[in-house]
Design an enzyme around this catalytic site. Structure first.
Site, PDB file in Angstrom:
ATOM      1  N   THR A  31       0.866  -1.182   0.000  1.00 44.02           N
ATOM      2  CA  THR A  31       0.000   0.000   0.000  1.00 44.02           C
ATOM      3  C   THR A  31       0.902   1.232   0.000  1.00 44.02           C
ATOM      4  O   THR A  31       1.892   1.283   0.736  1.00 44.02           O
ATOM      5  CB  THR A  31      -0.901   0.018   1.233  1.00 44.02           C
ATOM      6  OG1 THR A  31      -1.702  -1.179   1.228  1.00 44.02           O
ATOM      7  CG2 THR A  31      -1.823   1.222   1.209  1.00 44.02           C
ATOM      8  N   VAL A  32       0.551   2.207  -0.849  1.00 49.65           N
ATOM      9  CA  VAL A  32       1.362   3.422  -0.980  1.00 49.65           C
ATOM     10  C   VAL A  32       0.640   4.581  -0.295  1.00 49.65           C
ATOM     11  O   VAL A  32      -0.551   4.803  -0.521  1.00 49.65           O
ATOM     12  CB  VAL A  32       1.627   3.759  -2.463  1.00 49.65           C
ATOM     13  CG1 VAL A  32       2.475   5.023  -2.581  1.00 49.65           C
ATOM     14  CG2 VAL A  32       2.323   2.594  -3.155  1.00 49.65           C
ATOM     15  N   ASP A 141       8.854  -6.861 -13.330  1.00 51.69           N
ATOM     16  CA  ASP A 141       7.411  -6.569 -13.292  1.00 51.69           C
ATOM     17  C   ASP A 141       7.121  -5.246 -14.005  1.00 51.69           C
ATOM     18  O   ASP A 141       6.475  -4.357 -13.463  1.00 51.69           O
ATOM     19  CB  ASP A 141       6.925  -6.515 -11.835  1.00 51.69           C
ATOM     20  CG  ASP A 141       5.406  -6.656 -11.733  1.00 51.69           C
ATOM     21  OD1 ASP A 141       4.781  -7.074 -12.729  1.00 51.69           O
ATOM     22  OD2 ASP A 141       4.849  -6.342 -10.670  1.00 51.69           O
TER      23      ASP A 141
END
Length: 651
Positions: A31-32, A141
């Site tokens: 989570t940012v 990614d």
């Protein structure tokens, strides 16, 4: 209704330094948050790993080692890492806060990008990834969610060519994957839409793996979609192994062939056939940008030379990045391609005088002037024709076509499609074009936009289930469904209070046209007369009791072992409420079925006794039980009730 749970980290001071101010995004891995470094008074981003990722103690150690490596990666197109630590047992990174959007957000808004924008973004992406490859890092990614597009310093938010691109999450996938190798044999960390074939088949990743993913991102920027989809992630992943990525021009006509070639080289299924790393692919992208820039400007340069034959004009350079965003390894335009400096200004009078003398004394100059005027007139005519006629074409006929066929037809003609609000239609099936603007055969700018109105199909609504609701609520529900409530005759009901809906016609869930009448039957409550219990009574007594209450008796007789004329069942049951004049159905016993007495005269006494008992009769033997039956009473063929006693006289 969705229930939102407050984020307990908001307002928290992490490590005595970073105050969390708001949540930016939540993903499967982390989570940012947006926060403030209270020591340096600057805005930062905190990426806190989700608890589900921290599966063993070694994860924190491996994550810390990866964070140290990422922090050494300094590049203008890489999201900088300032600090790392743990909070509440969860590892976190403190990173540069980028004011902008992800490439995923840009594609969601724009659909797809034009080639110039796509190549400008890809160039900065590859510059960042190439720096990582030189440092021995593989991203693993690469996808639009990990590419941030910030506003250009000039403030031109609409010009993506001048935007600053930054790549995030270097090494994070590797750190998470390393923590699970022992327990799960490794896992495929890359998003399946962008995963390289070698990651699917054997889990191996190197710089060429990032090259493949970058090629898929370029394909998506040019076409607005990824090359493969499927119902399950594993199906999508194996399509990368089994199929070649299609050329972007197969989905978006008129794309330059060099873009098809660029995507093809980056997404070869064999890693050895791809560019060796992001730096090699970056060089090819820069060459493609140069080629497209020269191609776009060649015709303009030629017209300028014809209009001014005596002036030296340098070839036009391709679209360059602004100086503040130029990459260290980007080739600068060679000196020979710079525009020649204009001669010193001699003043308007001097230039006019020089031109007059040249025209009077040089026939070739006069010829050049006439040619230039002729070219200008020709260009003016062409411009007028283009503005009034040449740039227009005829709108295709798309009405009555299914949506997919209409889109394909419009794409073949180079038109864009937008949709107006759909309309219901009783005759036209859903998703078939009802109308178009401009209409077919009307003039439209080449490559213009066609506005289509699609059919929503016949307008139908579900009959709502209003059984058990009061009449007012039932009326509101029916009218909300664009139907009309009709109240039928009310009925008594033992279970439902007065005013409650008992039944609906048509049945709930039936699809009907708007304005259809829905008939409801409403309860009048419990009926005034309570039905008494008459089962077990003689029919005469039961009939008299029910008739005295004003009820109508309906009798039905049937064979039964109970006594003749005894009531054996009643409908409605006792205790039910009915109104005066209601029918009460009674089942009445006709008595047990009778037995016809067999002839046993002249039979041995014991044989006759057994034959009568077999008929369900009781037998009494008089005189000699071992004699012959000479008398029986009742006599033969007499009907009697089961269990009746028969007397036989034996001599």
């Amino acid at each position: 209704m969705e229930i939102q749970v407050a984020d307990t980290l908001l307002g928290t001071l992490v490590d005595g330094r970073y105050r969390i101010r708001g949540r930016v995004a939540r993903g499967g891995m982390a989570t940012v948050y947006m926060g403030v470094d209270e020591r340096l008074e600057r805005t930062v981003a905190l990426k806190i790993i989700n608890p589900a990722q921290v599966r063993e103690a070694r994860f924190v150690e491996r994550f810390t080692d990866e964070a140290k490596t990422i922090a050494l990666l300094t590049h203008p197109n890489v999201v900088a890492v300032y600090d790392q630590g743990t909070h509440g047992g969860l590892p976190y990174l403190v990173m540069e806060y980028v004011r902008g959007r992800t490439l995923r957000d840009v594609l969601a808004e724009r659909g797809r990008l034009n080639p110039g924008e796509a190549l400008a973004i890809l160039e900065q992406m590859l510059a960042a990834i190439a720096a990582a490859h030189r440092a021995g890092l593989v991203h693993r990614d690469v996808k639009p969610e990990n590419v941030l597009v910030a506003e250009a310093p000039s403030g031109g938010s609409g010009n993506l060519v001048d935007s600053v691109v930054k790549v995030a999450d270097f090494g994070l996938a590797r750190a998470v994957e390393a923590s699970t190798e022992d327990e799960a044999g490794g896992q495929l960390m890359a998003t399946v839409a962008y995963v390289a074939p070698e990651l699917v088949t054997d889990g191996h990743a190197d710089a060429r793996t990032d090259v493949y993913s970058a090629g898929i991102v370029l394909f998506e920027m040019l076409t607005g979609r990824v090359p493969y989809d499927g119902d399950k992630p594993v199906e999508v992943a194996w399509q990368h192994v089994d199929r070649d990525v299609p050329p972007p021009s197969s989905l978006v006509p008129n794309l330059p062939e060099v873009l098809d070639d660029l995507v093809a080289r980056a997404t070869r299924r064999d890693p050895g056939a791809r560019p060796t790393d992001a730096g090699a692919l970056l060089a090819e992208v820069q060459q493609v940008r140069d080629d497209l820039g020269n191609s776009a400007n060649a015709s303009t340069a030629l017209l300028r030379q014809v209009a001014q034959p005596t002036q030296v004009i340098a070839p036009l350079s391709p679209v360059d990045r602004p100086s503040w965003a130029r990459l260290p390894e980007q080739k600068q335009p060679p000196p020979g391609r710079r525009r020649a400096a204009p001669p010193p200004d001699e003043g308007v009078g001097g230039r006019l005088g020089s031109l007059r003398l040249r025209l009077l004394g040089d026939p070739r100059a006069r010829l050049a002037l006439v040619a230039a005027v002729a070219v200008l007139l020709l260009l003016a005519v062409i411009g007028i024709w283009w503005a009034g006629f040449g740039r227009y074409t005829v709108a295709p006929q798309l009405v009555s076509m299914p949506k997919a066929e209409a889109e394909a037809r419009a794409a073949t003609g180079g038109f864009e499609i937008q949709y107006a609000e759909g309309r219901y239609d009783e005759e036209i099936a859903r998703d078939v074009v009802l109308a178009q603007d401009p209409p077919s055969t009307a003039r439209i700018v080449k490559g213009g936009t066609l506005t289509l109105t699609l059919s929503l199909g016949p307008e139908r609504y579900d009959v709502p289930d209003v059984v058990g609701k009061d009449l007012a609520q039932a009326k509101a529900d029916v009218e909300d469904a664009k139907l009309v409530l009709k109240e039928g005759p009310a009925k008594f009901d033992d279970r439902l209070p007065k005013g409650i809906v008992m039944s609906v016609d048509p049945k709930p869930g039936t699809k009907v046209k708007p304005g259809t009448a829905v008939t409801v039957t409403v309860s009048k409550g419990r009926a005034p007369i309570t039905v008494p219990e008459v089962v077990g009574k003689n029919i005469n007594d039961a009939r008299a009791q029910l008739q005295a209450l004003g009820l109508v008796v309906v009798e039905q007789y049937k064979d039964d072992n109970r006594a003749k004329d005894e009531v054996i069942a009643q409908t409605p049951a006792s205790g039910s409420g009915v109104e005066a004049g209601a029918e009460i159905k009674l089942e009445v016993s006709k008595g047990p079925p009778q037995v016809i007495v067999s002839r046993v005269v002249d039979l041995p006494c014991q044989q006759g006794k057994q034959q009568l008992e077999a008929q369900g009769l009781r037998v009494r033997v008089d005189f000699n039980p071992n004699g012959i039956v000479r008398i029986q009473n009742p006599p033969e063929n007499t009907p009697v009730a089961p269990g009746t006693e028969v007397v036989i006289g034996c001599f």
